[in-house]
Design an enzyme around this catalytic site. Structure first.
Site, short mmCIF file in Angstrom:
data_model
loop_
_atom_site.label_atom_id
_atom_site.label_comp_id
_atom_site.label_asym_id
_atom_site.label_seq_id
_atom_site.Cartn_x
_atom_site.Cartn_y
_atom_site.Cartn_z
N ALA A 141 0.86 -1.21 0.00
CA ALA A 141 0.00 0.00 0.00
C ALA A 141 0.88 1.24 0.00
O ALA A 141 0.67 2.17 0.77
CB ALA A 141 -0.93 -0.01 1.20
N VAL A 153 3.12 4.12 -2.68
CA VAL A 153 2.69 5.07 -3.70
C VAL A 153 2.17 4.36 -4.94
O VAL A 153 1.09 4.68 -5.46
CB VAL A 153 3.85 6.01 -4.08
N VAL A 161 1.91 -11.89 2.81
CA VAL A 161 1.67 -12.77 1.66
C VAL A 161 2.66 -13.91 1.73
O VAL A 161 3.87 -13.69 1.85
CB VAL A 161 1.82 -11.96 0.35
N ARG A 171 11.25 -0.21 -4.84
CA ARG A 171 12.20 -0.30 -5.94
C ARG A 171 13.61 -0.35 -5.37
O ARG A 171 13.85 0.10 -4.25
CB ARG A 171 12.04 0.90 -6.89
N HIS A 200 -10.32 34.92 -4.48
CA HIS A 200 -11.53 34.19 -4.09
C HIS A 200 -12.40 33.98 -5.32
O HIS A 200 -12.55 34.91 -6.10
CB HIS A 200 -12.31 34.99 -3.05
#
Ligand code: FAD
Ligand code: NAD
Length: 479
Positions: A189, A191, A245, A280, A452
């Protein structure tokens, strides 16, 4: 005769190509060597970011968001989208053409700036000599006064889920599914897991995300992370924390996944596709000849100082292959810093102010210190939070989930962090980055006039809230 350059850059990702362009702009005779080729053996510049990373993932995030919005939200605006359908191959073609446009753009930039683009695999030898092996196995020898290693990173594999065809894939495979799988499993979980999990969830897959850690987005301010988890769960992502897992088998084109759930119970679940997104690792495969004098640490990174200098004089390393966050903008800034160093300038890179973004919808973005880090450092801080539900522009846009948070030092009022989950969070946090680069206080932002109605007003209100002065929300009680 051996060709000689002022600078040879190895790798053309956002670290390498930006460095090469900057070197050429500063008047250095520069070459950039790239090994990546397409099916027709044409060189592909741009590295991970342009070919299989930032750009294709953002193209699919945009397309899938438009589909999801049309399906779920258009009717609230009185726009009926009955009969809406999906042409996944058109979506993939659009993504591919964005990638081609940008990668060929680098070819153009190289030409325009006078960078010599060399196709082939580079290997650094002694005395800054570089051997290049072309794709038809011809070898040439080049040499340079300076060498910049920018060889990037590759996905991490884990033993329980070895990649298999287009069924168990890494991030690259997950950008290429040619239909919408019914059930997608994502391991990690982080990026990539959240961005690519969101893509397929929005397009109609039932997505389950398996995360080993017991906390969600631990690097994010925990108030923001908690809100994000709530929003993502509502969108349909099933995020299972504390899961391990343990194995997988592929039978009849389906993945049978085994895992231990958060209570320690063994579970089995079947998926059409499994995306492995567990991080990675730096890539230096075969690029460092023993004679070059550079080795990697036990995690595979090339050791550098804060100027990206390696232990060999005039050899630098930048981007994912060195310490620090694996982000394209960090790689590019290091590339520019090194080019300027080579030209005897005195560049500095502020590693404390590298913004991070998760490009989901809403986006999650942050810069500087979060509350848990400020606490751990014993900093006396104050906080201003503003919810987008109280922002007129966000409500008008029907995009009002999330909040923005400004953290300032209690003694100096100096902003030490900006954290956001909400519409255009990346752009809003960037305003915080600019402010922090100029050592802004919360009061400086509070005294600034914001147009605004804009989303930026949420940042203004959060800065006002730091000192109890927010107008459109109840200010936090002083500690
Ligand atoms: P890379 O981009 O990996 O480039 C390295 C290059 O070196 C490659 O082209 C490789 O072929 C070449 N090379 C390697 N060895 C040799 C050799 N011996 N000879 C010649 N060439 C060689 N980051 C962000 O900031 N924002 C994002 O939104 C984002 N999204 C991402 C999404 C995904 C799915 C992924 C996988 C990554 C994403 N990233 C994102 C991370 C980003 O892609 C990397 O941080 C960035 O590409 C690192 O740049 P780099 O130049 O260091 O390396
Ligand atoms: P990551 O480090 O962001 O997330 C990996 C997640 O996998 C972590 O939460 C980790 O705890 C979990 N994990 C690790 N092993 C596991 C296991 N065996 N079982 C279950 N969960 C496990 O890595 P990533 O998402 O693969 O991304 C890699 C890098 O690419 C990141 O460092 C990021 O900087 C970069 N990236 C950036 C962007 C962006 O800037 N928007 C987008 C994509 C990728």
């Amino acid at each position: 005769m051996e060709q000689k350059f002022d600078v040879i850059v190895i790798g053309s990702g956002p670290g390498g190509y930006v460095c090469a362009i900057k070197c050429a702009q500063l008047g250095l005779k520069t070459a950039c060597i790239e090994k990546w080729v397409d099916d027709k053996k044409n060189t592909k510049l741009g590295g991970t970011c342009l070919n299989v990373g930032c750009i294709p993932s953002k193209a699919l995030l945009e397309s899938s968001h438009k589909f999801y919005d049309a399906q779920k939200h258009f009717s609230r605006h009185g726009i009926m989208s009955k009969g809406l359908s999906l042409d996944i191959s058109a979506m993939m073609q659009r993504k591919n053409s964005v990638v081609s446009q940008l990668t060929s753009g680098i070819t153009g930039l190289f030409k325009a700036n006078g960078v010599t683009s060399i196709a082939g695999t580079a290997r650094l030898l002694a005395d800054k000599q570089v051997e290049v092996t072309t794709h038809d196995n011809k070898t040439t020898l080049l040499s340079a006064t300076n060498v910049v290693l920018a060889t990037g990173s590759v996905p991490i594999d884990i033993p329980p889920t070895p990649l298999q065809d287009d069924i168990i894939v890494n991030s690259t495979g997950a950008l290429e599914f040619n239909n919408v799988p019914e059930k997608v499993g994502v391991i990690g979980a982080g990026v990539i897991g959240l961005e690519l999990g969101s893509v397929w969830c929005r397009l109609g897959s039932k997505v389950t995300v398996f995360e080993a850690l017991d906390s969600f987005l631990p690097m994010v301010d925990q108030q923001i992370a908690k809100e994000t988890l709530k929003i993502f769960t509502k969108q349909g992502l099933d995020i299972k924390l504390s899961t391990k897992v343990t194995g997988s088998t592929v039978k009849k084109k389906k993945v049978h996944l085994e895992y231990q759930d958060s209570s320690g119970k063994l579970q089995k679940e079947v998926f059409d596709k499994l995306i492995v997104a567990v991080g990675r690792k730096p890539f230096t495969g075969n690029v460092l000849d023993a004679s070059c004098g550079i080795t990697t640490d036990d995690r595979g990174f090339i050791a550098v100082n804060d100027k990206c200098e390696t232990k060999v004089a005039n050899v630098y390393a930048i981007g994912d292959v060195v310490r620090g966050p694996m982000l394209a903008h960090k790689a590019s800034e290091e590339g520019i810093m090194v080019a300027e160093l080579i030209c005897n300038q005195k560049p500095e890179m502020n590693y404390d102010l590298i913004p991070s973004v998760v490009y989901t919808h809403p986006e999650v973005a942050w810069v500087g210190m979060n509350e848990q880090q400020a606490k751990a450092k014993g900093i006396d801080y104050k906080v201003g939070v503003f919810p987008f539900a109280a922002c007129g522009r966000a409500l008008a846009a029907d995009d009002s989930e999330g909040m923005i948070k400004v953290i300032a030092d209690s003694n100096t009022d100096r902003i030490i962090g900006v954290h956001c989950v909400g519409p255009s969070a990346a752009e809003l946090v960037q305003q915080g980055v600019i402010g922090m680069e100029f050592v802004a206080s919360a009061e400086d932002i509070a005294l600034t006039i914001f147009a605004h109605p804009t989303l930026s007003e949420a940042l203004h209100e959060a800065a006002l809230a730091v000192n109890g002065g927010a107008i459109h929300t109840i200010n936090r009680k002083k500690k």
